[in-house]
Write an enzyme that holds these catalytic residues in place. Sequence first.
Site, PDB file in Angstrom:
ATOM      1  N   LYS A 283       1.366  -7.996  44.204  1.00 21.38           N
ATOM      2  CA  LYS A 283       2.016  -8.591  45.384  1.00 21.38           C
ATOM      3  C   LYS A 283       1.305  -9.899  45.755  1.00 21.38           C
ATOM      4  O   LYS A 283       0.844 -10.615  44.879  1.00 21.38           O
ATOM      5  CB  LYS A 283       2.041  -7.585  46.536  1.00 21.38           C
ATOM      6  CG  LYS A 283       2.647  -6.244  46.089  1.00 21.38           C
ATOM      7  CD  LYS A 283       3.015  -5.330  47.203  1.00 21.38           C
ATOM      8  CE  LYS A 283       3.644  -4.071  46.629  1.00 21.38           C
ATOM      9  NZ  LYS A 283       4.141  -3.157  47.646  1.00 21.38           N
TER      10      LYS A 283
ATOM     11  N   HIS B 202      12.562  -6.381  43.543  1.00 21.68           N
ATOM     12  CA  HIS B 202      11.663  -5.509  44.309  1.00 21.68           C
ATOM     13  C   HIS B 202      12.194  -5.381  45.742  1.00 21.68           C
ATOM     14  O   HIS B 202      12.740  -6.332  46.295  1.00 21.68           O
ATOM     15  CB  HIS B 202      10.244  -6.099  44.307  1.00 21.68           C
ATOM     16  CG  HIS B 202       9.246  -5.156  44.905  1.00 21.68           C
ATOM     17  ND1 HIS B 202       9.081  -5.004  46.254  1.00 21.68           N
ATOM     18  CD2 HIS B 202       8.382  -4.297  44.310  1.00 21.68           C
ATOM     19  CE1 HIS B 202       8.148  -4.084  46.469  1.00 21.68           C
ATOM     20  NE2 HIS B 202       7.711  -3.637  45.310  1.00 21.68           N
TER      21      HIS B 202
ATOM     22  N   GLU C 227      10.803  -5.474  48.530  1.00 25.19           N
ATOM     23  CA  GLU C 227      10.297  -6.468  49.489  1.00 25.19           C
ATOM     24  C   GLU C 227      11.078  -7.772  49.359  1.00 25.19           C
ATOM     25  O   GLU C 227      11.315  -8.468  50.348  1.00 25.19           O
ATOM     26  CB  GLU C 227       8.789  -6.674  49.277  1.00 25.19           C
ATOM     27  CG  GLU C 227       8.008  -5.487  49.828  1.00 25.19           C
ATOM     28  CD  GLU C 227       6.680  -5.224  49.147  1.00 25.19           C
ATOM     29  OE1 GLU C 227       6.176  -6.091  48.431  1.00 25.19           O
ATOM     30  OE2 GLU C 227       6.160  -4.103  49.334  1.00 25.19           O
TER      31      GLU C 227
ATOM     32  N   GLU D 255      11.973   3.025  43.074  1.00 28.15           N
ATOM     33  CA  GLU D 255      11.009   2.927  44.162  1.00 28.15           C
ATOM     34  C   GLU D 255      11.699   3.205  45.497  1.00 28.15           C
ATOM     35  O   GLU D 255      12.289   2.282  46.095  1.00 28.15           O
ATOM     36  CB  GLU D 255      10.394   1.527  44.211  1.00 28.15           C
ATOM     37  CG  GLU D 255       9.663   1.137  42.947  1.00 28.15           C
ATOM     38  CD  GLU D 255       8.601   0.084  43.241  1.00 28.15           C
ATOM     39  OE1 GLU D 255       7.438   0.349  42.932  1.00 28.15           O
ATOM     40  OE2 GLU D 255       8.935  -0.978  43.784  1.00 28.15           O
TER      41      GLU D 255
ATOM     42  N   GLY E 265       3.914   1.620  49.968  1.00 32.87           N
ATOM     43  CA  GLY E 265       2.859   1.171  50.878  1.00 32.87           C
ATOM     44  C   GLY E 265       2.649   2.085  52.077  1.00 32.87           C
ATOM     45  O   GLY E 265       1.955   1.720  53.020  1.00 32.87           O
TER      46      GLY E 265
ATOM     47  N   SER F 294       3.463   4.464  46.518  1.00 30.47           N
ATOM     48  CA  SER F 294       2.252   5.225  46.847  1.00 30.47           C
ATOM     49  C   SER F 294       1.712   6.042  45.675  1.00 30.47           C
ATOM     50  O   SER F 294       1.174   7.142  45.871  1.00 30.47           O
ATOM     51  CB  SER F 294       2.476   6.107  48.082  1.00 30.47           C
ATOM     52  OG  SER F 294       2.789   5.298  49.208  1.00 30.47           O
TER      53      SER F 294
HETATM   54  P1  PGA Z   1       2.633   0.890  46.567  1.00 31.96           P
HETATM   55  O1  PGA Z   1       3.721  -0.214  46.152  1.00 31.96           O
HETATM   56  O2  PGA Z   1       2.099   1.485  45.297  1.00 31.96           O
HETATM   57  O3  PGA Z   1       1.591   0.125  47.334  1.00 31.96           O
HETATM   58  O4  PGA Z   1       3.336   1.895  47.423  1.00 31.96           O
HETATM   59  C1  PGA Z   1       4.567  -0.020  45.051  1.00 31.96           C
HETATM   60  C2  PGA Z   1       5.426  -1.237  44.849  1.00 31.96           C
HETATM   61  O5  PGA Z   1       5.779  -1.903  45.836  1.00 31.96           O
HETATM   62  O6  PGA Z   1       5.782  -1.587  43.707  1.00 31.96           O
END
Ligand code: PGA
Length: 255
Positions: A13, A96, A98, A168, A174, A215
């Site tokens: 990220k 992704h 995000e 995901e 996160g 996570s």
């Molecule tokens: P995370 O993120 O492992 O921190 O939950 C996964 C991702 O966003 O690909």
Amino acid sequence: MSIRRPVVAGNWKMFETVAEARVLMSEMLPGLSAIRGVEIVICPPFTSILPVAALLEGTGIAVGAQNMHWEASGAFTGEIAPPMLAEFCQYVILGHSERRAYFGETDVNVNRKVKAALSYGLVPIMCVGETLDENEGGITRQVVSRQVQDGLDGIDSAAIPSIVIAYEPVWAIGTGRAATADGANLVVSDIIRLELSERFGEANAQAVRVLYGGSVKASNAAEFFQQPDIDGALVGGASLKATEFVPIVKAAADR
Ligand code: PGA
């Protein structure tokens, strides 16, 4: 046990300056280079791609980007084009959550990017997954099917096996609250592979590597890798710590 070769990708990220990236790689490389049988992908921010690629040369560990534009070049201030990445990267994360949530990424644009990645020899890691509201509203199937369908629209069946999909669930990213391993496996087998099979045929559906993300850490990775339809992980937070990421990759090798 599946014949699909596992993939574990670390999504850094917007973390790690070049100086920090060098330190992190020096902590991880001894452990990672000793592991066989897993495709390991490090996805740093753009500015660290070149130095990380240089450090990884000859190790067999791949480099990926976290996003890109679909055009080969042009007046698109602030964007990075596929051939620019193809000089240093083998993979690119696309769609992704995000990017979908904060930067207006749509399925149509994800589709353009997947096609562009394939045409430049980059392996797309296409991310799909439902939000908490969608999950609680019982529409996970509609959302994830649509993302797979629209993200892969118009792609030739022959190219499908070289695509990697990351499931995901947004509520697991996160948050420290991972999906259950069997729950994630069910989405992968019953929604993602089913959709792939209907569009591109069963053999292609079985050839695609599908990762779980959200996570994932050293203490829960093995549970996911034991699932028959999960072929690895897309790791965020835990990919920034050698003491977490190396054991996660090891767990994929040991499955
Ligand atoms: P995370 O993120 O492992 O921190 O939950 C996964 C991702 O966003 O690909």
